[in-house]
Motif scaffolding. Sequence first.
Motif, PDB file in Angstrom:
ATOM      1  N   ARG A  19       0.819  -1.213   0.000  1.00 11.08           N
ATOM      2  CA  ARG A  19       0.000   0.000   0.000  1.00 11.08           C
ATOM      3  C   ARG A  19       0.856   1.267   0.000  1.00 11.08           C
ATOM      4  O   ARG A  19       0.461   2.286  -0.550  1.00 11.08           O
ATOM      5  CB  ARG A  19      -0.915   0.000   1.225  1.00 11.08           C
ATOM      6  N   ASN A  20       2.031   1.207   0.642  1.00  9.92           N
ATOM      7  CA  ASN A  20       2.850   2.393   0.830  1.00  9.92           C
ATOM      8  C   ASN A  20       4.228   2.215   0.189  1.00  9.92           C
ATOM      9  O   ASN A  20       4.758   1.106   0.129  1.00  9.92           O
ATOM     10  CB  ASN A  20       3.023   2.690   2.327  1.00  9.92           C
ATOM     11  N   GLU A  37      -0.685   4.320  -1.994  1.00 11.39           N
ATOM     12  CA  GLU A  37      -1.455   5.217  -1.136  1.00 11.39           C
ATOM     13  C   GLU A  37      -0.594   6.354  -0.609  1.00 11.39           C
ATOM     14  O   GLU A  37      -1.087   7.468  -0.392  1.00 11.39           O
ATOM     15  CB  GLU A  37      -2.062   4.429   0.031  1.00 11.39           C
ATOM     16  N   SER A  38       0.675   6.085  -0.353  1.00 11.32           N
ATOM     17  CA  SER A  38       1.573   7.129   0.146  1.00 11.32           C
ATOM     18  C   SER A  38       2.973   6.923  -0.425  1.00 11.32           C
ATOM     19  O   SER A  38       3.382   5.799  -0.719  1.00 11.32           O
ATOM     20  CB  SER A  38       1.641   7.112   1.681  1.00 11.32           C
ATOM     21  N   ARG A  62       2.945   2.332   9.484  1.00 14.33           N
ATOM     22  CA  ARG A  62       2.186   1.905   8.304  1.00 14.33           C
ATOM     23  C   ARG A  62       2.272   0.404   8.038  1.00 14.33           C
ATOM     24  O   ARG A  62       1.331  -0.180   7.510  1.00 14.33           O
ATOM     25  CB  ARG A  62       2.676   2.675   7.063  1.00 14.33           C
ATOM     26  N   VAL A  73       4.720  -1.834   3.458  1.00 12.25           N
ATOM     27  CA  VAL A  73       5.611  -0.892   2.771  1.00 12.25           C
ATOM     28  C   VAL A  73       6.501  -1.620   1.764  1.00 12.25           C
ATOM     29  O   VAL A  73       7.043  -2.690   2.043  1.00 12.25           O
ATOM     30  CB  VAL A  73       6.509  -0.148   3.785  1.00 12.25           C
TER      31      VAL A  73
END
Length: 427
Positions: free
Chosen positions: A35-36, A67-68, A158, A161
Amino acid sequence: MVGEQLGFFSAPRMNMHESIRLSLESLRAYLPRHRNLVVMFSGGKDSTAMLSFVLWAILTGQVPRPESVTVILADTRLELPPLLLAALQLLEEAREKGAEGGLVVETRVVVAPLDERILVYMLGRGVPPATNMTMRWCTRLAKGDPAQAALEEILGARGDVLILTGLREGESAVRDRRIATVCNSKGGECGAGLYQRTGERLNVATLAPLLHWRACHVWEWNGSWAPREEFGGFSTRLVATVYGVDSPDEKDLLEAVDDTARTGCAGCFCIEEDRATVRVVRLPGWGHFAPLLELKAIWRRLRRHDVRLRKPGGERRKDGKLAAKQHRIGPIILPARLDALAAVLDIQQRVNVAAVQLGRPGLDILNGEEEGRIRELIALNTWPEKWTGREKLATEPFEENGQRNFLVDDDEEAVGDALVTLGVRRG
């Protein structure tokens, strides 16, 4: 076999378009698993190419959007000035271009804690300059540890990653051996880019999307492709220029440049000839940094035996046995530390006086807080662990096995002995 897993590296040499295609395939394959995204950015040629390439790929919709996105840069406080400015410029562009494309790009510039910054650690505690023959304690303290601390904070917040690095096959023999080891171990996938799971409980992995890029492709991307608007419009040309690349078009010459184009800190401890700083001061508009070339002489002086202490004979290990090497050379004496501090401040002042006159960037390798801490540590008679400062100078004769000995200066051996004695951990 490792050779079979890395077989595509031995195939006919890829052109730029093929390298780009493979890197895009790598990002398309592995970005959806996380996601990151965290980008470990050093400011060197490979990580500059990697960061600008990845941002271009994401913002143009050629690869899945995470997402980031967080970019981590560790400032050693001795960075080559134009490389640091180019790195900070690229981080600013990453934030701006990300915002324009609806992508929040967070950038973190981290530095070591005050007492672990290179000049504070060396001049405040008396640890001699590192050498490439022993270990690069400076790299770990000033770059590796701060970046890892920032990364651990992100992982804790988070969890899921993908970590991107600028690792590239063919950059150095040491790194090639590490690549081979990873590719031959559990969790390493050696397709277009090196992907390795690093977290047992968390969904964490590292990816080197430019692993297969030839040296000339890195130069070509930084010097010609990335600056064009269609490939992101990033300010990457200065990085190539600092490394000594004036034209990214002559590929055969660029392969040879890569063998000698090593950059580190200004006046890097670990190299004999500071070619990077020499290249910088020859660049138009950067000649006022010429006093930086004097740093190497300061570091060499701090390695000499006449400004260092020596352990007396009979030193024992924790288990009570005699240490393997007796009469080891150790830390730098207080007057020599003060002399070096004054010399570094003089270099910085001369650069900054010229910078003001020319309207050019100045130099900040030792700020007021760092200078004050060095002076405080010296005033407190600070020494590395297991040293008191009452030991004799290394140049004084000593007896061993009934024989009177005199030390002969040997920088590499002396520093190696000192680092072991000082308890500076290796690796």
